[in-house]
Design an enzyme around this catalytic site. Structure first.
Site: not given
Ligand code: NAI
Length: 699
Positions: A105, A125
């Site tokens: 990210e 995640e």
């Protein structure tokens, strides 16, 4: 500071340095923002490169900060990424080795990305029951296209950088470097090139669409929903990516945050995060430091080529470690080797194992009838009949022939490892290695620590457990160790439930609905009801105070041992494993109730689940008190990897903490009023009672 700042000519390089994987903890995040501020303030700096020291660009969130206020302290990752985007000089990510989660990210927030081949790129995640929470669901589809990005986000699996770089139209990487060694240098050169050349590109400004629009997302939801029963996060990944295609970037980010926060509070995510931590913690033994020297294991001896010996051997062969199996007679050896071959050949047939790998594994396997041939083995695992006398013969013989420093392990499931160690003059070298059947498949390995087991022996066995891909959990010596000691109480409750009015099918159905892979009665039929029968006969002598339902004994007296005899708690058709409710068994249970003078009552599924699970929890609390397990997470790992406890509930101890120990103890005290059980079965273990009273949990 865990991020270094250095200027190379007119390019500033910010190097994340937070071993082992440059997790984006508070100090690292602060280091990035401070580095950016310095670079912007320095007129001599024209561009910035962000990279990672050592073996990763960044593995994402810092697990040491999980659940602590530091994880969210400003600058949080969202703020760091905003600072990167807002930098008025080009920021280039120099990506190598590992680029995952928050690390990816962060890279997606940079203006440009230069990557080394061989980098593992992932947004994992979902494996913690979450979605990416710092723009991953909004930015990755913009650079890789909706489908590729969604597949990565839903699976959480890593994809190699060179594969992603080869996708047509991809905008994830602006340049592939020659290697991980040269990536920083190449990124610096790239940064020099782009410096001062007009507007800085931002991923957020790229379009995000799927040609089939909602129809595609409907298809994705059907697929993902079907595969992720009991886990909410995968479907939410689809929602978040769909939002990226429908909303303005900032609104999509808000939607991602909303979904992320909601998932954070689900029991499933709590369970998955607990398992993630418990799995890592299981390998740490409180009084055995991590730098304890380990013995070298280059060859393994296995005694007994039966059900367990064969499976145990396969684990080592799979890991490339030579194995020598010893038996008493040649035909027992031939039978055992035949089964190993058959298992491997089935894998070759299914395409799961390549022929050359199979040949290589078999070439590591040798056999013997003579103990002398075990004299060079570094680790010898005994898997002979479960009788102390037989173990005595074997360990006395091993004490004579095994080289000094060899580890002598027993796979016993019920016998006292200290007694076994005492058959040798080297109890410090003796340890239990309790595998579960089928030993080549089941993940769990209980490492049984005897009173005199050496710390280096424990450290070595834990390491070898990891090498053969097991979840190794340390247990002290007691009857049944962690897993079977607890299951005993669960089985007793299952029996009492029959006495009181339930049928085997009702009990199995209720606990299977809760999520167990198999209820106690189907399990008994699979494993063989005669095993428990033999244990109860022994207990009748050793633990006469322990009360059982007599139904299981009566079943065995009828010769109904389970699938292997074609009949157990259920009926079975020849060659099939489907459990068919048995009128005969149900009548036997009814007659038994009449003999006891019990009027059957209707028992709710809720009561069945509570009695079975809380029986596990209470014994687990005793096990913690007795120091048999050193932490509650170890008990959970045993149940998740060896007993089919539902993953999304995180193991019995975590589940109890989620229900609330106060509630668990209160329910147990209510059950204690039930006159059928042992008078003290439902007395909460002192540790459980104490934690419940203090409003605490097992963790
Ligand atoms: P098994 O009966 O299938 O195999 C035992 C093998 O040991 C036989 O092939 C026998 O010929 C051989 N053997 C017996 N005495 C010997 C001796 N003195 N020297 C060399 N070989 C000898 O038994 P299984 O099921 O493999 O069990 C072995 C051990 O593993 C037992 O201690 C058992 O409690 C334990 N165990 C069994 C599990 C299971 O599910 N079957 C699970 C976990 C542990």
């Amino acid at each position: 500071m865990t991020a270094e700042y250095k200027v190379h000519g007119d390019v500033a390089v910010i190097t994340l340095n937070n071993p082992p994987v440059n997790g984006l903890g508070y100090a690292t995040r602060l280091g990035i923002t401070e580095g950016l501020a310095k670079a912007q303030a320095d007129a001599a700096v024209k561009a910035v490169v962000i990279t990672g020291a050592g073996k990763a660009f960044s593995g994402g969130a810092d697990i040491k900060e999980f659940g602590t206020p530091k994880a969210l302290a400003e600058p949080n990752l969202l703020s760091v990424i905003l600072a990167v985007e807002a930098c008025n000089k080009p920021v280039v990510a120099a990506i190598h080795t590992v680029c995952m989660g928050g690390g990816l990210e962060l890279a997606l927030g940079c203006h440009y990305r230069v990557a080394a081949p061989g980098t593992n790129v992932a947004l994992p995640e979902v494996k913690l029951g979450l979605i990416p929470g710092a723009g991953g669901t909004q930015r990755l589809p913009r650079v890789l296209g909706v489908e590729t990005a969604l597949n990565m986000i839903v699976s959480g699996e890593p994809v190699k950088s060179e594969l992603l770089a080869s996708l047509p139209g991809q905008k994830l990487f602006d340049k592939m470097a020659a290697s991980a060694e040269s990536v920083v240098e190449e990124a610096v050169a790239f940064a020099k090139d782009v410096a001062g050349k007009g507007e800085l590109p931002l991923v957020r400004n790229l379009p995000c669409k799927h040609p089939q629009g909602d129809a595609y997302f409907q298809f994705a939801k059907n697929m993902v929903g079907g595969m992720s029963k009991n886990f909410p996060a995968p479907l939410k990944c689809v929602d978040a990516v769909q939002a990226a295609t429908k909303m303005k970037f900032d609104d999509g980010m808000a939607e991602e945050r909303r979904i992320f926060t909601a998932l954070m509070f689900t029991p499933e995510s709590s369970a998955l995060r607990h398992i993630f931590m418990a799995e890592r913690a299981a390998s740490k033994i409180p009084d055995v430091p991590e730098d304890t020297p380990k013995r070298e294991i280059k060859s393994v001896g296995v005694i007994g080529a039966g059900t367990m010996g064969g499976g145990i051997s396969m684990n080592f062969l799979n890991a490339g470690i030579p194995v020598k199996i010893l038996e008493m007679k040649q035909d027992a050896l031939d039978r055992g080797i035949g089964i190993i071959k058959k298992n491997y050949e089935a894998q070759v047939k299914k395409g799961k194992l390549k022929q050359d790998k199979y040949d290589q594994r078999m070439s590591l396997l040798s056999t013997t009838l003579s103990y002398d041939e075990l004299k060079d083995c570094d680790l010898i695992i005994e898997a002979v009949f479960e009788e102390l006398g037989v173990k005595e013969q074997v360990f006395k013989k091993l004490d004579e022939v095994a080289k000094q420093g060899a580890i002598l392990a027993s796979n016993t499931s019920t016998l006292d490892v200290d007694k076994i160690a005492a058959f040798t003059k080297r109890p410090q070298d003796v340890v239990g290695m309790h595998f579960f059947s089928p030993a080549n498949v089941m993940k769990l390995l209980e490492v049984v620590r005897g009173a005199k087991t050496g710390k280096d022996v424990l450290a070595t066995v834990m390491a070898i457990g990891k090498k053969i891909k097991k979840t190794a959990v340390v247990s002290g010596v007691c009857d049944g160790f962690i897993g079977n000691r607890m299951i005993e109480q669960y089985s007793r409750q299952a029996g009492f439930l029959l006495d009181e009015g339930a049928t085997p099918q009702q009990v199995d159905k209720a606990i299977e609905k809760f999520g167990f892979a198999m209820g106690p009665f189907r399990m008994g039929d699979l494993a063989g009801n005669d095993i428990g029968w033999a244990i109860r006969k022994r207990r009748a002598v050793e633990r006469a105070d322990m009360k059982y339902s007599r139904t299981a004994d009566k079943l065995c007296e009828l010769g109904r041992f389970g699938q292997k005899t074609g009949a157990g708690w259920y009926d079975y058709q020849a060659g099939k494993r489907d459990a068919i409710p048995s009128d005969l068994v149900n009548k036997m249970i009814e007659d038994h109730r009449k003999e006891l003078g019990i009027t059957p009552r209707k028992i709710s599924d809720e009561e069945i689940v509570q009695r079975l699970v809380f029986a596990l929890v209470n014994e687990g609390a005793h096990i913690l008190e007795d120091g048999i397990a050193s932490k509650a997470g170890d008990i959970d790992m045993v149940y998740l990897t060896g007993y089919g406890f539902p993953i999304w509930r995180g193991g019995p101890m975590h589940y109890a903490s989620q229900v609330g120990l106060y509630n668990v103890a209160a329910t147990m005290r209510r059950f204690a009023l039930n006159p059928r059980d042992d008078a003290d079965f439902w007395q909460p273990a002192p540790l459980l009672a104490k934690l419940a009273a203090e409003g605490k949990s097992f963790s």
